[in-house]
Design an enzyme around this catalytic site. Structure first.
Site, PDB file in Angstrom:
ATOM      1  N   HIS A  60       5.777   0.040  -0.171  1.00  0.00           N
ATOM      2  CA  HIS A  60       5.867   1.515  -0.579  1.00  0.00           C
ATOM      3  C   HIS A  60       5.565   2.150   0.698  1.00  0.00           C
ATOM      4  O   HIS A  60       4.588   1.766   1.348  1.00  0.00           O
ATOM      5  CB  HIS A  60       5.541   1.705  -1.629  1.00  0.00           C
ATOM      6  CG  HIS A  60       4.132   2.251  -2.074  1.00  0.00           C
ATOM      7  ND1 HIS A  60       3.750   3.481  -1.528  1.00  0.00           N
ATOM      8  CD2 HIS A  60       3.125   1.510  -2.251  1.00  0.00           C
ATOM      9  CE1 HIS A  60       2.169   3.473  -2.010  1.00  0.00           C
ATOM     10  NE2 HIS A  60       2.022   2.235  -2.352  1.00  0.00           N
ATOM     11  N   ASP A 101      -3.434   2.464   1.942  1.00  0.00           N
ATOM     12  CA  ASP A 101      -2.759   2.486   0.770  1.00  0.00           C
ATOM     13  C   ASP A 101      -1.571   3.464   1.008  1.00  0.00           C
ATOM     14  O   ASP A 101      -1.814   4.850   0.965  1.00  0.00           O
ATOM     15  CB  ASP A 101      -3.337   2.691  -0.445  1.00  0.00           C
ATOM     16  CG  ASP A 101      -2.382   2.671  -1.773  1.00  0.00           C
ATOM     17  OD1 ASP A 101      -1.129   2.295  -1.659  1.00  0.00           O
ATOM     18  OD2 ASP A 101      -2.824   2.940  -2.742  1.00  0.00           O
ATOM     19  N   GLU A 159       6.102   5.565  -4.933  1.00  0.00           N
ATOM     20  CA  GLU A 159       5.417   4.539  -5.712  1.00  0.00           C
ATOM     21  C   GLU A 159       4.077   4.987  -6.401  1.00  0.00           C
ATOM     22  O   GLU A 159       3.817   4.728  -7.596  1.00  0.00           O
ATOM     23  CB  GLU A 159       4.856   3.212  -4.794  1.00  0.00           C
ATOM     24  CG  GLU A 159       4.096   1.869  -5.608  1.00  0.00           C
ATOM     25  CD  GLU A 159       2.619   2.114  -5.519  1.00  0.00           C
ATOM     26  OE1 GLU A 159       2.168   1.169  -6.034  1.00  0.00           O
ATOM     27  OE2 GLU A 159       2.176   2.929  -5.163  1.00  0.00           O
ATOM     28  N   GLU A 160       3.459   6.166  -5.736  1.00  0.00           N
ATOM     29  CA  GLU A 160       2.132   6.317  -6.209  1.00  0.00           C
ATOM     30  C   GLU A 160       2.286   7.300  -7.673  1.00  0.00           C
ATOM     31  O   GLU A 160       1.421   7.068  -8.380  1.00  0.00           O
ATOM     32  CB  GLU A 160       1.522   7.417  -5.328  1.00  0.00           C
ATOM     33  CG  GLU A 160       1.183   6.715  -3.793  1.00  0.00           C
ATOM     34  CD  GLU A 160       0.014   5.604  -4.111  1.00  0.00           C
ATOM     35  OE1 GLU A 160      -0.441   5.262  -5.278  1.00  0.00           O
ATOM     36  OE2 GLU A 160      -0.379   5.284  -3.236  1.00  0.00           O
ATOM     37  N   ASP A 185       1.170  -4.401  -0.497  1.00  0.00           N
ATOM     38  CA  ASP A 185       1.174  -2.902  -0.708  1.00  0.00           C
ATOM     39  C   ASP A 185       0.017  -2.494   0.403  1.00  0.00           C
ATOM     40  O   ASP A 185       0.426  -2.093   1.465  1.00  0.00           O
ATOM     41  CB  ASP A 185       0.510  -2.591  -2.223  1.00  0.00           C
ATOM     42  CG  ASP A 185       0.403  -1.191  -2.391  1.00  0.00           C
ATOM     43  OD1 ASP A 185       0.178  -0.270  -1.549  1.00  0.00           O
ATOM     44  OD2 ASP A 185       0.696  -0.796  -3.593  1.00  0.00           O
TER      45      ASP A 185
END
Length: 708
Positions: A359, A369, A406-407, A435
């Site tokens: 993502h 991230d 995604e988060e 990820d």
């Protein structure tokens, strides 16, 4: 001050455990001569039916292909990708996120041989408009807490909040509930403490996510929840953002893709409201949490909490005279999200797909991230383009996917899976997820068991980024050597495995990192702490890319279902021990024994086909390989059940999937685990055992082929 980046560092290893060295100049020169000749031929014979390939299919050239892929590493290039991706925060649905989208899209479009497209959806996203927290202490002093963790005044960094937390205020005394698990509330009850009509203060643990913490507190009658992480952003004062939505995917298109112009439920629909908490919650910094903790009166913390983490032996749990007032105003708004899908079309089996995914969106700058993974994905695309220009054409189609949102709850990948679920079920070979590519040191992975052997074989081919004398497999075996199972729901593999039944794998460097979801997850933090010279980024790209090449190119898919059978047997043994005779596992035993026999037959069949000399023109052998490969590919789908996991029906996988009950004690067989955790009757537990039994039988039939 960090050391300067090297432009290249060889991170390759041979098929033996000792690393390969950089090819000598003469080899490089000869390779370039061959490449020039191939290019000259193509230009002067454009209508030739079959231009000469540098990599015709034989074991020797497979090795040459892999060596070329590994030798094209560039630490500086990966660093430049990460630098560009993390210049600004890029939360999904915001204007800066479009710059990151454009960067990724342009990169893939600029490479030769990749057909790059957008897959766009509309999704309900959540943003804060106002946040505040004040406390009144026993001496009548008041304090308004600073709820920011931004030190450079970047207005684009979203304030720390919990996405999908309801707007509202909560005022009341504070009760410290440790990790907020059911057992913690039982411990509070044992000392006469209730959280009803109070605000719960909890520290995030390893077994329960923030959404679960809020859900349990809500069920206990709490007015609101404050959650903090003890790592404190590595002493920087970071505050961990995150979502508290239940389930994954767009909440207003549950179970179907949120395509532009498609059906959307109203915010008042029960299917939507049940996804969101009913009480507000906020994240706190460790410093602010400790101010509140120090002010609490009431009973002393249960013995088992004391001297755990940063909880001292004299800690009180409240409620005392400290009263907090928390306020959150937020907005739920429909936003367009954008997945990028770059396709390398297969030459012999274009209707079979190997999918790589990462993502792109981040809570803040996202250096770890997720953009450590994004930079690795971009580098794989660059290297694959070089292979294509050198004459390589994968047997099967490869997809490079950059997911959005995604988060907020794996929304981009989930909507794509829902839109393509039938085609995925019929033709997806495997999904390879990265990820956070680099969080720190040490290689970690989770996978469905048939991929274990392939992963370990690939780790032998890549030089360890921290010790040039070793391979990644060497250090992996010495550090932990455990390939985890993917029952968790914390990244984009979930939709592929838990809903569509696609063999899946997830990888990362580093067990954890202190700036998770904070404003300090930046490029500067990466080069100062996790990977100064980008050796780990390069190693991850090499492992990831080699897995894709092998899955896309091997005539017989390298799936080992004997490993799966052994893992199922281990799960059965663990379940039997937990049950202690409360229900019979005999049906499981019989089904697993049958699965083991079929797995051995498939392995023997694969071995015979691999021993045959490969010929593209051997139609009979090609048909046998295709038929076996289909069975190897489809066996994982057998573990799906149309009714899904009770309480989480969207999740269909009965072997690996999320348990609905936080107290479930198994990391597998989620339906059985839930029945045990809720103290269900023997009949209910036995029914769940039979459901898993039937799933294993379906997988056996798919692997064996034919009909009864």
């Amino acid at each position: 001050m960090s050391q300067p980046l090297t432009s290249t560092r060889p991170t390759i290893a041979g098929t033996s455990l000792s690393p390969l060295r950089q090819p000598p100049p003469l080899c490089t020169f000869l390779f370039l001569i061959v490449l020039i000749v191939a290019t000259f031929y193509t230009l002067h014979h454009p209508n030739a039916a079959t231009p000469p390939l540098l990599f015709p299919r034989n074991p020797l050239n497979s090795l040459a292909l892999r060596r070329l892929f590994l030798s094209s590493a560039s630490n500086a290039t990966v660093s430049s990708y990460l630098r560009a991706l993390t210049r600004h925060p890029h939360l999904a649905g915001t204007k800066p996120s479009l710059d990151t989208l454009t960067y990724v899209l342009n990169h893939f479009q600029s490479l030769g041989g990749l057909d790059t497209r957008l897959a766009e959806y509309e999704a309900l996203l959540s943003y804060p408009t106002h946040i505040s927290l004040t406390a009144r202490f026993s001496n009548n002093t008041k304090l308004e807490f600073d709820l920011n963790d931004v030190v450079n005044g970047d207005d684009d960094v979203v304030r720390p909040y919990h996405a999908y937390s309801p707007s509202g205020s909560a005022q009341g005394g504070v009760v410290f509930a440790n990790h907020g698990e059911e057992r913690d509330y039982r411990a509070l009850e044992s000392i006469g403490v209730s959280v009803r009509d109070c605000v719960v203060l909890a520290r995030k643990g390893e077994s329960l996510g923030r959404g679960g913490i809020v859900q349990i507190a809500e069920s206990k009658g709490a007015l609101g929840v404050l959650i903090y992480a003890e790592n404190d952003g590595g002493g920087l004062g970071g505050i961990e953002r995150g979502t508290v939505m239940r389930g994954i995917g767009d909440p207003v298109s549950p179970g179907w893709p949120g395509v532009v112009g498609g059906e959307k439920l109203s915010l008042e629909d029960n299917q939507v409201t049940k996804r969101f908490p009913k009480i507000p919650s906020l994240p706190l910094s460790l410093r602010n949490a400790e101010i509140i903790l120090a002010s609490l009166g009431g009973a002393r913390a249960p013995v088992e909490w004391r001297n755990s983490g940063r909880v001292g032996s004299g800690q009180r749990v409240g409620p005392g005279q400290t009263v907090v007032n928390m306020t959150l105003q937020g907005e739920l708004t429909m936003k367009k999200i954008h997945n990028v899908v770059a396709t390398i079309r297969g030459s012999e089996e274009p209707d079979r797909y190997v999918i790589l995914g990462n993502h792109r969106d981040a809570w803040t700058y996202g250096a770890v991230d997720p953009n450590s993974g994004t930079s690795a994905l971009l580098d794989i695309g660059r290297r694959f383009s070089l292979l294509l220009k050198s004459g390589w054409s994968p047997r099967r189609t490869i997809l490079l996917c950059s997911w959005d949102a995604e988060e907020f709850g794996m929304i981009g990948s989930t909507e794509w899976v829902e839109e393509n679920v039938l085609n995925l079920g019929a033709s997806a070979v495997a999904y390879l997820n990265v990820d956070c590519a680099v969080q720190g040191s040490g290689f970690f992975a989770g996978a469905t068991p048939q991929l274990d052997g392939l992963l370990l074989d690939v780790l032998k081919l890549v030089q360890d980024p921290d010790d040039v004398a070793l391979t990644v497999e060497d250090t992996f075996k010495s550090q932990n050597s455990i390939i985890q199972r993917l029952s968790r729901v914390d990244s984009d593999f979930s939709g592929f495995l838990h809903h569509a039944g696609i063999p899946s794998l997830d990888m990362y460097y580093g067990a954890d990192y202190p700036v998770y979801h904070t404003a300090f997850d930046s490029y500067d933090w990466m080069i100062r702490n996790a990977d100064p010279l980008f050796h780990r980024h390069v190693a991850m790209a090499e492992v990831w890319g080699l897995l894709a090449i092998i899955l896309a190119d091997e005539p017989v898919l390298p799936f080992n279902y004997i490993s799966y059978a052994e893992q199922l047997q281990a799960h059965r043994d663990a379940l039997s021990k937990l049950l202690q005779g409360k229900a019979s596992v005999d049906p499981l035993s019989v089904a697993i024994q049958e699965f083991s026999l079929v797995a051995k037959e498939a392995s023997d069949e694969a071995k015979k086909l691999k021993e045959q000399a490969y010929s593209k023109n051997d139609v009979a052998s090609a048909a046998k390989r295709r038929e076996l490969n289909d069975r190897l590919m489809l066996a994982e789908r057998g573990f799906l059940d149309s009714q899904g996991i009770k309480g989480k029906e969207w999740f269909k996988h009965l072997v690996y999937g999320p348990a609905a009950e936080p107290e479930s004690k198994l990391g597998f067989f989620p339906g059985i685990a839930d029945a045990i955790a809720t103290n269900s009757s023997q009949g209910v537990i036995q029914h769940e055992i039979w459901r898993v039994t039937r799933a294993i039988q379906r997988a056996s039939k798919a692997l064996k082929g034919g009909f009864t």
